[in-house]
Enzyme design. Structure first.
Site, PDB file in Angstrom:
ATOM      1  N   ASP A  21      31.553  86.138 -45.046  1.00 55.35           N
ATOM      2  CA  ASP A  21      30.417  86.394 -45.762  1.00 55.35           C
ATOM      3  C   ASP A  21      29.825  85.019 -46.369  1.00 55.35           C
ATOM      4  O   ASP A  21      30.539  84.601 -47.173  1.00 55.35           O
ATOM      5  CB  ASP A  21      30.295  87.389 -46.494  1.00 55.35           C
ATOM      6  CG  ASP A  21      28.763  88.134 -46.915  1.00 55.35           C
ATOM      7  OD1 ASP A  21      28.068  87.417 -46.537  1.00 55.35           O
ATOM      8  OD2 ASP A  21      28.932  89.205 -47.500  1.00 55.35           O
ATOM      9  N   ASP A  22      28.832  84.519 -45.913  1.00 53.07           N
ATOM     10  CA  ASP A  22      28.276  83.268 -46.481  1.00 53.07           C
ATOM     11  C   ASP A  22      28.950  81.995 -46.611  1.00 53.07           C
ATOM     12  O   ASP A  22      29.173  81.377 -47.449  1.00 53.07           O
ATOM     13  CB  ASP A  22      27.602  83.510 -48.203  1.00 53.07           C
ATOM     14  CG  ASP A  22      26.572  84.519 -48.070  1.00 53.07           C
ATOM     15  OD1 ASP A  22      25.976  84.903 -47.141  1.00 53.07           O
ATOM     16  OD2 ASP A  22      26.119  84.970 -49.251  1.00 53.07           O
ATOM     17  N   CYS A  44      22.324  88.266 -43.354  1.00 55.34           N
ATOM     18  CA  CYS A  44      23.489  88.729 -42.980  1.00 55.34           C
ATOM     19  C   CYS A  44      23.137  90.138 -42.271  1.00 55.34           C
ATOM     20  O   CYS A  44      23.610  90.173 -40.960  1.00 55.34           O
ATOM     21  CB  CYS A  44      24.220  89.216 -44.098  1.00 55.34           C
ATOM     22  SG  CYS A  44      23.240  90.046 -45.499  1.00 55.34           S
ATOM     23  N   HIS A  93      26.514  97.001 -43.964  1.00 54.46           N
ATOM     24  CA  HIS A  93      25.103  96.217 -44.096  1.00 54.46           C
ATOM     25  C   HIS A  93      24.014  96.055 -43.006  1.00 54.46           C
ATOM     26  O   HIS A  93      23.109  95.350 -42.960  1.00 54.46           O
ATOM     27  CB  HIS A  93      25.212  94.785 -44.881  1.00 54.46           C
ATOM     28  CG  HIS A  93      24.038  94.538 -45.807  1.00 54.46           C
ATOM     29  ND1 HIS A  93      23.816  93.383 -46.306  1.00 54.46           N
ATOM     30  CD2 HIS A  93      22.895  95.287 -46.122  1.00 54.46           C
ATOM     31  CE1 HIS A  93      22.862  93.400 -47.036  1.00 54.46           C
ATOM     32  NE2 HIS A  93      22.261  94.412 -46.896  1.00 54.46           N
ATOM     33  N   ASP A 151      28.577  85.356 -41.088  1.00 59.15           N
ATOM     34  CA  ASP A 151      27.359  85.754 -40.843  1.00 59.15           C
ATOM     35  C   ASP A 151      26.112  84.755 -40.891  1.00 59.15           C
ATOM     36  O   ASP A 151      25.172  85.210 -40.539  1.00 59.15           O
ATOM     37  CB  ASP A 151      27.165  87.135 -41.517  1.00 59.15           C
ATOM     38  CG  ASP A 151      27.272  86.904 -42.991  1.00 59.15           C
ATOM     39  OD1 ASP A 151      27.321  85.663 -43.348  1.00 59.15           O
ATOM     40  OD2 ASP A 151      26.893  87.895 -43.882  1.00 59.15           O
TER      41      ASP A 151
END
Length: 598
Positions: A32-33, A71, A132, A333
């Site tokens: 993530d990120d 995301c 998400h 993502d």
């Protein structure tokens, strides 16, 4: 005795033959990120990522792997192999993610995910970590992991938010004086109401009504901000709330142990595990073992613990003797969020290396993501693939590896990466890639069918400004926007030789005939692409984005939702048969969607 030895030998042969003929397992890691400059194997020397580096050394490193800028759409694209615009998940407003757990926005149940494809062919499927892309259920089905093909789920169904840590919230990220602004607004409304009464425009009853409305609006908004932690920060196991709001105590280990347990229970059958890390989205967190360990501060600590979790999963595959029969795909993502800097000037966002821009933008820093693929004995060890590949390629690649056909009732935009990964093809099967920022076409990547150069044609771009630590980003808006006053429109478009100018610093001269020829080919491809799109329900309309209290997952009585997870992750043993998806042919009651802890 001879008969016994013969039977033992026969059993051993049968077991070995079974392992050789067993269909390959699939493990997908989603970071993530994480930016292109955050991992050791991609050049970082301040963050230790030995397990990811080992995965890259034993497989392929993809240096031009493209995601979407944020995301929610990026994860939807990964799951489906399709551009999100095809199923209404390309937002045309400021909100490009699913903002609330009870919102109706999300991945339509009629989309086919790689989990559904594998489950239908006998694979055990599980997702651990962040989702998400929606959890809402209606008479068409459910958007949650269980409804989208994962037989087991444990994790955070929305995302890891600043609110979840309790010392900040996402509203402060957008407006650091949000509470002051609420108070000023309240005083202004009261002053306006009093002025109307003093001038005899309204009487006492009218003043009392306006006073009540002002108090309800401002007080309600304040209470709403305070309630986000309860509404969005929870852990589900399948469809049961097990912790609300969740705490960071042993959180990474809890996730890791669920993944390890799934492997131990299902290692004797074909399985697919998707481990979707919460790291390194803010709020940052790390266990005591990793706190103050990295030279890169809290962000580095978070990434190093993520690497450790990945290492535990890979070690389990080896211990169970199935690593050589497992296809592994690791990606992020979107790019690093360079605007994440605390009031104390501490960087909490990722690093995109030489690539311009940030998460949220269609610059390379926002969409080019570190990616590693491994499949021992099939993908050569230590290779590097510099050809353009895309996150939408995950589904067709997995289908290729396990030998199942792609859906024929819809357009699949992705291409199998296996020809590139096995050196049977040296050119990407993508001639064109479309860089959407929300619902806006920001650019197109063009890989001519000859030569070795890829081009990026840019129609819109976000306006970057200098920020702390010598980084350019969207510091005036916190997160880059896709349209409006913070974006620039380019006519003629900017054209970059993205192979030799990956930093997007020197656009080519659009007066040059060969550049005009490139623009012409891309314009033609855009027309074909747009003609292939169909009208579908728009997932990001205001009504679909709003929270629905009656659909809010809650352990307790809403709004008094609170519970702590009781199980010990280190000793948890999950049964071999996971909870099946609910039927999509009937209305699913809220209490059945998310069963409260009793």
């Amino acid at each position: 005795m001879l008969l016994v030895l013969f039977l033992i030998g026969l059993c051993a042969y049968a077991s070995n033959a079974s392992q050789q003929t067993k269909r390959p397992n699939v493990v997908v890691f989603i970071m993530d990120d994480i930016g292109m400059g955050d991992l050791g194997c991609f050049g970082n020397d301040t963050i230790n990522t030995p397990n990811i580096d080992a995965l890259a050394a034993g497989g392929a490193k993809l240096t031009q792997h493209i995601a979407l800028p944020l995301c929610t759409p990026s994860r939807a694209a990964l799951m489906t192999g399709r551009y999100p615009v095809r199923y209404g998940m390309a937002s045309r407003n400021i909100m490009r993610i699913v903002p609330f757990l009870s919102a109706k926005a999300g991945l339509p149940p009629n989309e086919t995910t790689y989990a559904e494809m594998l489950q239908e062919t006998g694979y055990a499927t599980a997702l651990v970590g962040k989702w998400h892309i929606g959890t809402y259920c209606d008479n068409t089905g459910c958007q949650d992991p269980i409804g989208q093909g994962f037989q087991y789920y444990y994790g955070v169904p929305l995302t890891n938010l600043r609110d979840c840590r309790g010392d900040s919230n996402v509203f402060i990220a957008w407006d650091e004086h949000i509470y002051r602004d609420i108070f000023i607004t309240y005083i202004f409304l009261l002053w306006g109401s009093y002025s109307l009464k003093k001038r005899n425009i309204i009487g006492r009853p009218g003043f009392m009504i306006l006073f009540a409305i002002s108090t309800i609006l401002c007080g309600g908004f304040y209470a709403f901000i305070q309630g986000i932690k309860m509404m969005n920060c929870l852990i589900l196991e399948n469809r049961k709330v097990v912790e609300q709001p969740y705490t960071y105590d042993n959180l990474a280990n809890r996730m890791t142990q669920r993944a390890v347990n799934f492997l131990e229970v299902n290692h004797d059958k074909p399985f697919m595990l998707t481990m979707s890390f919460l790291q390194a989205h803010t709020a940052l967190f790390s266990s005591d073992k990793f706190t103050n360990r990295s030279k890169h501060g809290p962000y580095g600590d978070t990434v190093e613990e993520m690497d450790y979790s990945l290492g535990e999963v890979m070690a389990t595959l080896k211990r169970l003797g199935i690593a050589d029969n497992t296809f592994v795909y690791l990606t992020s993502d979107n790019g690093g969020h360079v605007e994440e800097i605390t009031e104390d000037d501490v960087r909490e966002g990722g690093w995109n290396g030489i690539y311009k821009g940030s998460k949220g933008s269609s610059y390379e820093g926002g969409i080019r993501v570190p990616t590693v693929v491994s499949y021992p004995g099939v993908i050569p060890a230590g290779i590097e693939v510099s050809e353009p590949t895309h996150i939408i390629d995950a589904l067709p690649t997995i289908a290729d590896v396990v030998g199942i056909p792609l859906p024929e009732d819809r357009v699949i935009d992705g291409k199998s990466m296996m020809p590139l990964l096995t050196n049977t093809r040296t050119m990407s099967d993508h001639e064109f890639m479309y860089h959407y920022c929300g619902g806006y076409m920001h650019g197109v990547r063009y890989r001519p069918r000859e030569g070795s150069i890829s081009y990026k044609i840019v129609y819109m771009s976000v306006r970057l400004i200098p920020g702390p630590h010598g980084v350019e980003g969207c510091f005036n808006t916190y997160a880059c926007q896709c349209y409006g006053s913070s974006t620039d429109y380019h006519n003629p478009p900017l054209v970059y030789d993205i192979t030799n100018d990956p930093s997007e610093s020197s656009p080519l001269d659009t007066h040059e005939p060969f550049v005009q020829d490139i623009i012409g080919k891309v314009e033609g491809a855009l027309e074909v692409h747009k003609a292939s799109l169909s009208q579908v329900p728009y997932q990001f309309s205001l009504l679909r984005l709003l929270p629905r209290p009656w659909a809010q997952p809650c352990c307790g009585v809403f709004p008094f939702c609170s519970c702590r997870e009781q199980s010990d992750a280190s000793s948890l043993q999950m049964g071999p048969t996971m909870e099946p998806p609910l039927s999509v042919s009937r209305q699913v009651p809220v209490e059945e969607q998310m069963s409260p802890q009793t």
